[in-house]
Write an enzyme that holds these catalytic residues in place. Structure first.
Site: not given
Ligand code: FCB
Length: 439
Positions: A166, A344
């Site tokens: 990110e 994620e």
């Molecule tokens: C993302 C991050 C991760 C976590 C999630 C909830 O932005 O990559 O580390 O904090 O959000």
């Protein structure tokens, strides 16, 4: 009942990040990161929490791998702490730091769990930050050096490598809004750092392939879908404009080799771009990691802050699984990307634990179920999604929110470090075992 069956080799897993779980912030020669510095600065983190101990994963990784095995995970996405390996971010290598990841990867392989590695999940070496950090072009090569060091040690056992997690959050939260480390509020600098991160990504891709051309190399981008609230052409235009001026920041340079004009207009101009940068940034990748949590909604007047009837997670993010399917299709159509992994996806809720640590978390279970289904539907639409890393394996340190937001499919009692698989985790184990979602 509908049964959504996944391809037999679909890579089900879970994700974490070094600073959020490891603890051991100054153990065995580890250097300081900007997150150590930031969390030790009063007033920056909810409740004054720090990652000093976190889930103590540095000392408990064997137990955590055993939990992954009990869940039947096929893969585990983790990140390496750069200053644990290079305390000053460059130069002297801390062997003890590399040894830790070596043991972790061995334990994963022994458990038949494929490791997916992220080189940088935000815990930037404080020593490099003190030397102007990402703003200084001369520092970018240190990231490539670090990548090569890790690849030489772990590249024999890890296929899938990602450079950054990110980059957008590094820029927005770290350098523009200042809610994350290092806490700067300088949009102009942020714009330059966004570009420099991309150049550093390109250098790291080269470095990884230089160590071993067979490594699979990618990056992890977080994308929020921009949806139109209705069929009004102005609503659709507003959603498009929001996507183009915000969500293309890294997709466009990586997959098209230039910045979207709408993004450039919003940023007030281009950053400084050196000759050869765009080709460096647009090198072919082997896969794309997408982190998805929520969406933004637009009507003819603009951004809809509170969509009628919306449901939210404990972080205040709207729950809207169908937006994931739409977004995967949108990215697929616009960029023809390489195979995609959801790197994620998950949700924080205010879990209530029973006396034995048992957690019934039907909302997290539903959140995951609906996002799995929408991903399966996107695959039927023609998007090549190969795997899914649930965020997160463990409750952990949620950055500026400290320990107040629990994302785990495994509960962590931070007093005792006891781990308990939540109901969502048990359900996930069943999904993995049968390779299907029932709804
Ligand atoms: C993302 C991050 C991760 C976590 C999630 C909830 O932005 O990559 O580390 O904090 O959000």
């Amino acid at each position: 009942m509908t049964i959504y069956t996944f391809p037999h080799n679909f890579l089900w897993g879970a994700a974490t990040a070094a600073y959020q779980i490891e603890g051991a912030w100054n153990a065995d020669g580890k250097g300081e990161s900007v997150w150590d510095r930031f969390s030790h600065t009063p007033g920056k983190i909810a409740n004054g929490d720090t990652g000093d101990v976190a889930c103590d994963h540095y000392h408990r990784y064997r137990e955590d791998v055993a939990i992954m095995r009990a869940l039947g995970l096929k893969a585990y996405r983790f990140s390496v702490s750069w200053p644990r390996i290079l305390p000053d971010g460059r130069g002297l290598i801390n062997q003890a730091g590399l040894d830790f990841y070596d043991r972790l990867v061995d334990a994963l392989c022994a458990a038949n769990i494929e490791p997916l590695i992220t080189l940088h999940h935000w815990d930037y070496p404080q020593a490099l930050y003190a030397a102007d950090g990402w703003a200084n072009r001369d520092n970018l090569g240190y990231f490539a050096d670090f990548a090569a060091i890790v690849a030489k040690r772990l590249g024999d056992r890890i296929d899938k490598w990602t450079t950054f997690n990110e980059p957008g959050v590094i820029v927005w939260d770290g350098y523009i809004h200042g809610e994350h480390a290092p806490g700067e509020q300088d949009p102009r600098k942020g714009r330059q750092i966004a570009h420099n991160l991309m150049a550093a990504h390109g250098l790291a891709v080269q470095a990884l392939r230089g160590v071993n051309p067979a490594l699979q190399v990618g990056i992890v981008l977080n994308q929020w879908m921009a949806d139109a609230a209705d069929a009004d052409p102005q609503s659709i235009r507003n959603a498009e404009e929001a996507w183009d001026s915000g969500e293309t920041a890294f997709l466009h340079p990586i997959f098209k080799g230039y910045y979207h004009p709408a993004l450039v207009a919003r940023a007030g101009g281009l950053p400084e771009i050196q000759a050869g940068d765009m080709a460096l940034i647009a090198q072919k990748l082997d896969f794309l990691g997408i982190n998805f949590y929520s969406r933004n909604l637009y009507n003819a007047q603009g951004h809809v802050a509170e969509p009628p009837g919306a449901e939210y997670t404990a972080t205040g993010w709207e729950i809207c699984a169908p937006a994931l399917r739409r977004m995967l299709n949108k990215i697929n159509d616009a960029y023809a990307p390489p195979p995609i992994y959801i790197t994620e996806n998950g949700a924080a809720f205010d879990d209530v634990a029973g006396p034995d640590g048992r957690v019934d978390d039907p909302r997290r279970l539903d959140y995951l179920k609906n996002h799995f289904i929408q991903t399966r539907l996107a695959m039927q639409d023609g998007v090549d999604v190969r795997g899914y890393m649930v965020w997160s394996l463990l409750d952990n340190f949620e950055w500026a929110e400290g320990y107040t937001k629990r994302f785990g499919i495994v509960r962590v009692n931070y007093q005792t470090q006891q781990r308990t698989i939540k109901q969502s985790g048990k359900w996930y184990a069943d999904v993995i075992q049968h390779n299907e979602v029932k709804a």
